[in-house]
Design a protein around this motif. Structure first.
Motif, PDB file in Angstrom:
ATOM      1  N   ASN A  37       3.946  16.127  -8.497  1.00  0.00           N
ATOM      2  CA  ASN A  37       3.980  14.668  -8.653  1.00  0.00           C
ATOM      3  C   ASN A  37       3.582  13.885  -7.405  1.00  0.00           C
ATOM      4  OD1 ASN A  37       6.234  15.136  -7.098  1.00  0.00           O
ATOM      5  ND2 ASN A  37       7.523  13.694  -8.202  1.00  0.00           N
ATOM      6  N   CYS A  38       2.839  14.527  -6.489  1.00  0.00           N
ATOM      7  CA  CYS A  38       2.419  13.774  -5.312  1.00  0.00           C
ATOM      8  C   CYS A  38       1.106  14.330  -4.771  1.00  0.00           C
ATOM      9  CB  CYS A  38       3.496  13.806  -4.227  1.00  0.00           C
ATOM     10  SG  CYS A  38       3.691  15.395  -3.425  1.00  0.00           S
ATOM     11  N   PHE A  39       0.554  13.627  -3.789  1.00  0.00           N
ATOM     12  CA  PHE A  39      -0.616  14.103  -3.067  1.00  0.00           C
ATOM     13  C   PHE A  39      -0.449  13.735  -1.606  1.00  0.00           C
ATOM     14  CE2 PHE A  39      -1.716   9.771  -4.004  1.00  0.00           C
ATOM     15  CZ  PHE A  39      -2.531   9.343  -2.978  1.00  0.00           C
ATOM     16  N   ARG A  40      -1.276  14.325  -0.751  1.00  0.00           N
ATOM     17  CA  ARG A  40      -1.181  14.089   0.690  1.00  0.00           C
ATOM     18  C   ARG A  40      -2.536  13.636   1.225  1.00  0.00           C
ATOM     19  NH1 ARG A  40      -1.105  18.811   3.015  1.00  0.00           N
ATOM     20  NH2 ARG A  40      -1.760  19.811   1.108  1.00  0.00           N
ATOM     21  N   ILE A  41      -2.495  12.736   2.192  1.00  0.00           N
ATOM     22  CA  ILE A  41      -3.695  12.308   2.907  1.00  0.00           C
ATOM     23  C   ILE A  41      -3.523  12.736   4.358  1.00  0.00           C
ATOM     24  CG2 ILE A  41      -5.070  10.367   3.718  1.00  0.00           C
ATOM     25  CD1 ILE A  41      -4.157   8.813   1.261  1.00  0.00           C
ATOM     26  N   GLY A  42      -4.439  13.574   4.852  1.00  0.00           N
ATOM     27  CA  GLY A  42      -4.419  13.975   6.251  1.00  0.00           C
ATOM     28  C   GLY A  42      -5.258  13.011   7.084  1.00  0.00           C
ATOM     29  N   HIS A  43      -4.821  12.742   8.289  1.00  0.00           N
ATOM     30  CA  HIS A  43      -5.509  11.793   9.169  1.00  0.00           C
ATOM     31  C   HIS A  43      -6.158  12.544  10.334  1.00  0.00           C
ATOM     32  CE1 HIS A  43      -3.467   8.323   7.286  1.00  0.00           C
ATOM     33  NE2 HIS A  43      -2.491   9.190   7.129  1.00  0.00           N
ATOM     34  N   MET A  44      -7.113  13.390  10.037  1.00  0.00           N
ATOM     35  CA  MET A  44      -7.767  14.151  11.100  1.00  0.00           C
ATOM     36  C   MET A  44      -9.188  13.644  11.293  1.00  0.00           C
ATOM     37  SD  MET A  44      -6.434  17.975  10.290  1.00  0.00           S
ATOM     38  CE  MET A  44      -7.263  18.633  11.710  1.00  0.00           C
ATOM     39  N   GLY A  45      -9.683  13.776  12.488  1.00  0.00           N
ATOM     40  CA  GLY A  45     -11.054  13.382  12.753  1.00  0.00           C
ATOM     41  C   GLY A  45     -11.157  11.939  13.202  1.00  0.00           C
ATOM     42  N   ASP A  46     -12.385  11.488  13.317  1.00  0.00           N
ATOM     43  CA  ASP A  46     -12.675  10.139  13.784  1.00  0.00           C
ATOM     44  C   ASP A  46     -12.796   9.227  12.574  1.00  0.00           C
ATOM     45  OD1 ASP A  46     -13.368   7.965  15.316  1.00  0.00           O
ATOM     46  OD2 ASP A  46     -15.444   8.596  15.592  1.00  0.00           O
ATOM     47  N   GLN A  47     -11.710   8.581  12.199  1.00  0.00           N
ATOM     48  CA  GLN A  47     -11.698   7.702  11.037  1.00  0.00           C
ATOM     49  C   GLN A  47     -11.738   6.249  11.488  1.00  0.00           C
ATOM     50  OE1 GLN A  47     -12.037   9.004   8.049  1.00  0.00           O
ATOM     51  NE2 GLN A  47     -11.933  11.028   8.960  1.00  0.00           N
ATOM     52  N   THR A  48     -12.343   5.420  10.664  1.00  0.00           N
ATOM     53  CA  THR A  48     -12.395   3.985  10.932  1.00  0.00           C
ATOM     54  C   THR A  48     -11.650   3.258   9.820  1.00  0.00           C
ATOM     55  OG1 THR A  48     -14.411   3.641   9.646  1.00  0.00           O
ATOM     56  CG2 THR A  48     -14.690   4.241  11.978  1.00  0.00           C
ATOM     57  N   VAL A  49     -11.438   1.995  10.022  1.00  0.00           N
ATOM     58  CA  VAL A  49     -10.818   1.181   8.973  1.00  0.00           C
ATOM     59  C   VAL A  49     -11.651   1.272   7.700  1.00  0.00           C
ATOM     60  CG1 VAL A  49     -10.235  -1.176   8.296  1.00  0.00           C
ATOM     61  CG2 VAL A  49      -9.687  -0.372  10.600  1.00  0.00           C
ATOM     62  N   GLU A  50     -12.973   1.283   7.843  1.00  0.00           N
ATOM     63  CA  GLU A  50     -13.866   1.325   6.678  1.00  0.00           C
ATOM     64  C   GLU A  50     -13.756   2.641   5.917  1.00  0.00           C
ATOM     65  OE1 GLU A  50     -15.004  -1.752   9.430  1.00  0.00           O
ATOM     66  OE2 GLU A  50     -14.890   0.401   9.798  1.00  0.00           O
ATOM     67  N   THR A  51     -13.672   3.776   6.632  1.00  0.00           N
ATOM     68  CA  THR A  51     -13.599   5.062   5.931  1.00  0.00           C
ATOM     69  C   THR A  51     -12.255   5.228   5.238  1.00  0.00           C
ATOM     70  OG1 THR A  51     -12.889   6.265   7.920  1.00  0.00           O
ATOM     71  CG2 THR A  51     -15.261   6.199   7.463  1.00  0.00           C
ATOM     72  N   VAL A  52     -11.189   4.766   5.871  1.00  0.00           N
ATOM     73  CA  VAL A  52      -9.870   4.846   5.244  1.00  0.00           C
ATOM     74  C   VAL A  52      -9.814   3.905   4.040  1.00  0.00           C
ATOM     75  CG1 VAL A  52      -7.396   4.465   5.564  1.00  0.00           C
ATOM     76  CG2 VAL A  52      -8.727   5.595   7.354  1.00  0.00           C
ATOM     77  N   ALA A  53     -10.381   2.717   4.155  1.00  0.00           N
ATOM     78  CA  ALA A  53     -10.407   1.774   3.038  1.00  0.00           C
ATOM     79  C   ALA A  53     -11.177   2.348   1.855  1.00  0.00           C
ATOM     80  CB  ALA A  53     -11.015   0.442   3.473  1.00  0.00           C
ATOM     81  N   ALA A  54     -12.303   3.024   2.114  1.00  0.00           N
ATOM     82  CA  ALA A  54     -13.084   3.633   1.034  1.00  0.00           C
ATOM     83  C   ALA A  54     -12.285   4.732   0.352  1.00  0.00           C
ATOM     84  CB  ALA A  54     -14.401   4.177   1.585  1.00  0.00           C
ATOM     85  N   LEU A  55     -11.568   5.547   1.119  1.00  0.00           N
ATOM     86  CA  LEU A  55     -10.719   6.581   0.526  1.00  0.00           C
ATOM     87  C   LEU A  55      -9.631   5.956  -0.328  1.00  0.00           C
ATOM     88  CD1 LEU A  55      -9.488   9.396   0.128  1.00  0.00           C
ATOM     89  CD2 LEU A  55      -8.279   9.044   2.293  1.00  0.00           C
ATOM     90  N   LEU A  56      -8.984   4.913   0.174  1.00  0.00           N
ATOM     91  CA  LEU A  56      -7.925   4.260  -0.597  1.00  0.00           C
ATOM     92  C   LEU A  56      -8.464   3.621  -1.873  1.00  0.00           C
ATOM     93  CD1 LEU A  56      -5.792   2.716   2.278  1.00  0.00           C
ATOM     94  CD2 LEU A  56      -5.334   4.791   0.946  1.00  0.00           C
ATOM     95  N   GLU A  57      -9.680   3.097  -1.834  1.00  0.00           N
ATOM     96  CA  GLU A  57     -10.301   2.557  -3.056  1.00  0.00           C
ATOM     97  C   GLU A  57     -10.535   3.669  -4.071  1.00  0.00           C
ATOM     98  OE1 GLU A  57     -13.811   0.291  -2.134  1.00  0.00           O
ATOM     99  OE2 GLU A  57     -12.714  -1.004  -0.754  1.00  0.00           O
ATOM    100  N   ALA A  58     -10.986   4.841  -3.609  1.00  0.00           N
ATOM    101  CA  ALA A  58     -11.178   5.984  -4.509  1.00  0.00           C
ATOM    102  C   ALA A  58      -9.844   6.437  -5.091  1.00  0.00           C
ATOM    103  CB  ALA A  58     -11.860   7.136  -3.769  1.00  0.00           C
ATOM    104  N   CYS A  59      -8.793   6.420  -4.275  1.00  0.00           N
ATOM    105  CA  CYS A  59      -7.465   6.785  -4.774  1.00  0.00           C
ATOM    106  C   CYS A  59      -6.984   5.776  -5.806  1.00  0.00           C
ATOM    107  CB  CYS A  59      -6.471   6.863  -3.615  1.00  0.00           C
ATOM    108  SG  CYS A  59      -6.717   8.278  -2.526  1.00  0.00           S
ATOM    109  N   ASP A  60      -7.164   4.499  -5.523  1.00  0.00           N
ATOM    110  CA  ASP A  60      -6.758   3.455  -6.467  1.00  0.00           C
ATOM    111  C   ASP A  60      -7.479   3.618  -7.799  1.00  0.00           C
ATOM    112  OD1 ASP A  60      -5.338   1.019  -7.132  1.00  0.00           O
ATOM    113  OD2 ASP A  60      -7.281   0.016  -6.976  1.00  0.00           O
ATOM    114  N   ALA A  61      -8.781   3.852  -7.754  1.00  0.00           N
ATOM    115  CA  ALA A  61      -9.556   4.028  -8.987  1.00  0.00           C
ATOM    116  C   ALA A  61      -9.133   5.284  -9.729  1.00  0.00           C
ATOM    117  CB  ALA A  61     -11.043   4.081  -8.658  1.00  0.00           C
ATOM    118  N   SER A  62      -8.638   6.278  -9.018  1.00  0.00           N
ATOM    119  CA  SER A  62      -8.238   7.541  -9.638  1.00  0.00           C
ATOM    120  C   SER A  62      -6.881   7.459 -10.327  1.00  0.00           C
ATOM    121  CB  SER A  62      -8.212   8.647  -8.588  1.00  0.00           C
ATOM    122  OG  SER A  62      -9.502   8.849  -8.070  1.00  0.00           O
TER     123      SER A  62
END
Length: 75
Positions: A37-62
């Motif tokens: 009943n859950c999932f995990r998001i790892g914060h590794m690598g060089d992430q920007t506000v834009e890349t995290v926002a795009a991932l969160l949009e994909a999660c929201d749509a999912s």
């Protein structure tokens, strides 16, 4: 660092992970009693506000069920 997010029923962790993967992103499933009943998001690598926002949009749509397949019979 990792963040764990609990999913709303009836959506399962494995189903959500596959939906996000179909959108081009990788998130992890849960472990042990939280596996279903859950999932995990790892914060590794060089992430920007834009890349995290795009991932969160994909999660929201999912979170929404996928659309039904097209009716190929025309009825």
């Amino acid at each position: 660092m990792t963040v764990r997010i609990e999913l709303p029923p009836p959506l399962t962790g494995p189903e959500f992970v596959e939906r996000v993967r179909a959108k081009g992103y990788v998130v992890g499933g849960g472990y042990g009693p939280l596996k279903g009943n859950c999932f995990r998001i790892g914060h590794m690598g060089d992430q920007t506000v834009e890349t995290v926002a795009a991932l969160l949009e994909a999660c929201d749509a999912s979170l929404s069920p996928p659309p039904p397949p097209p009716n190929r019979l025309g009825t």
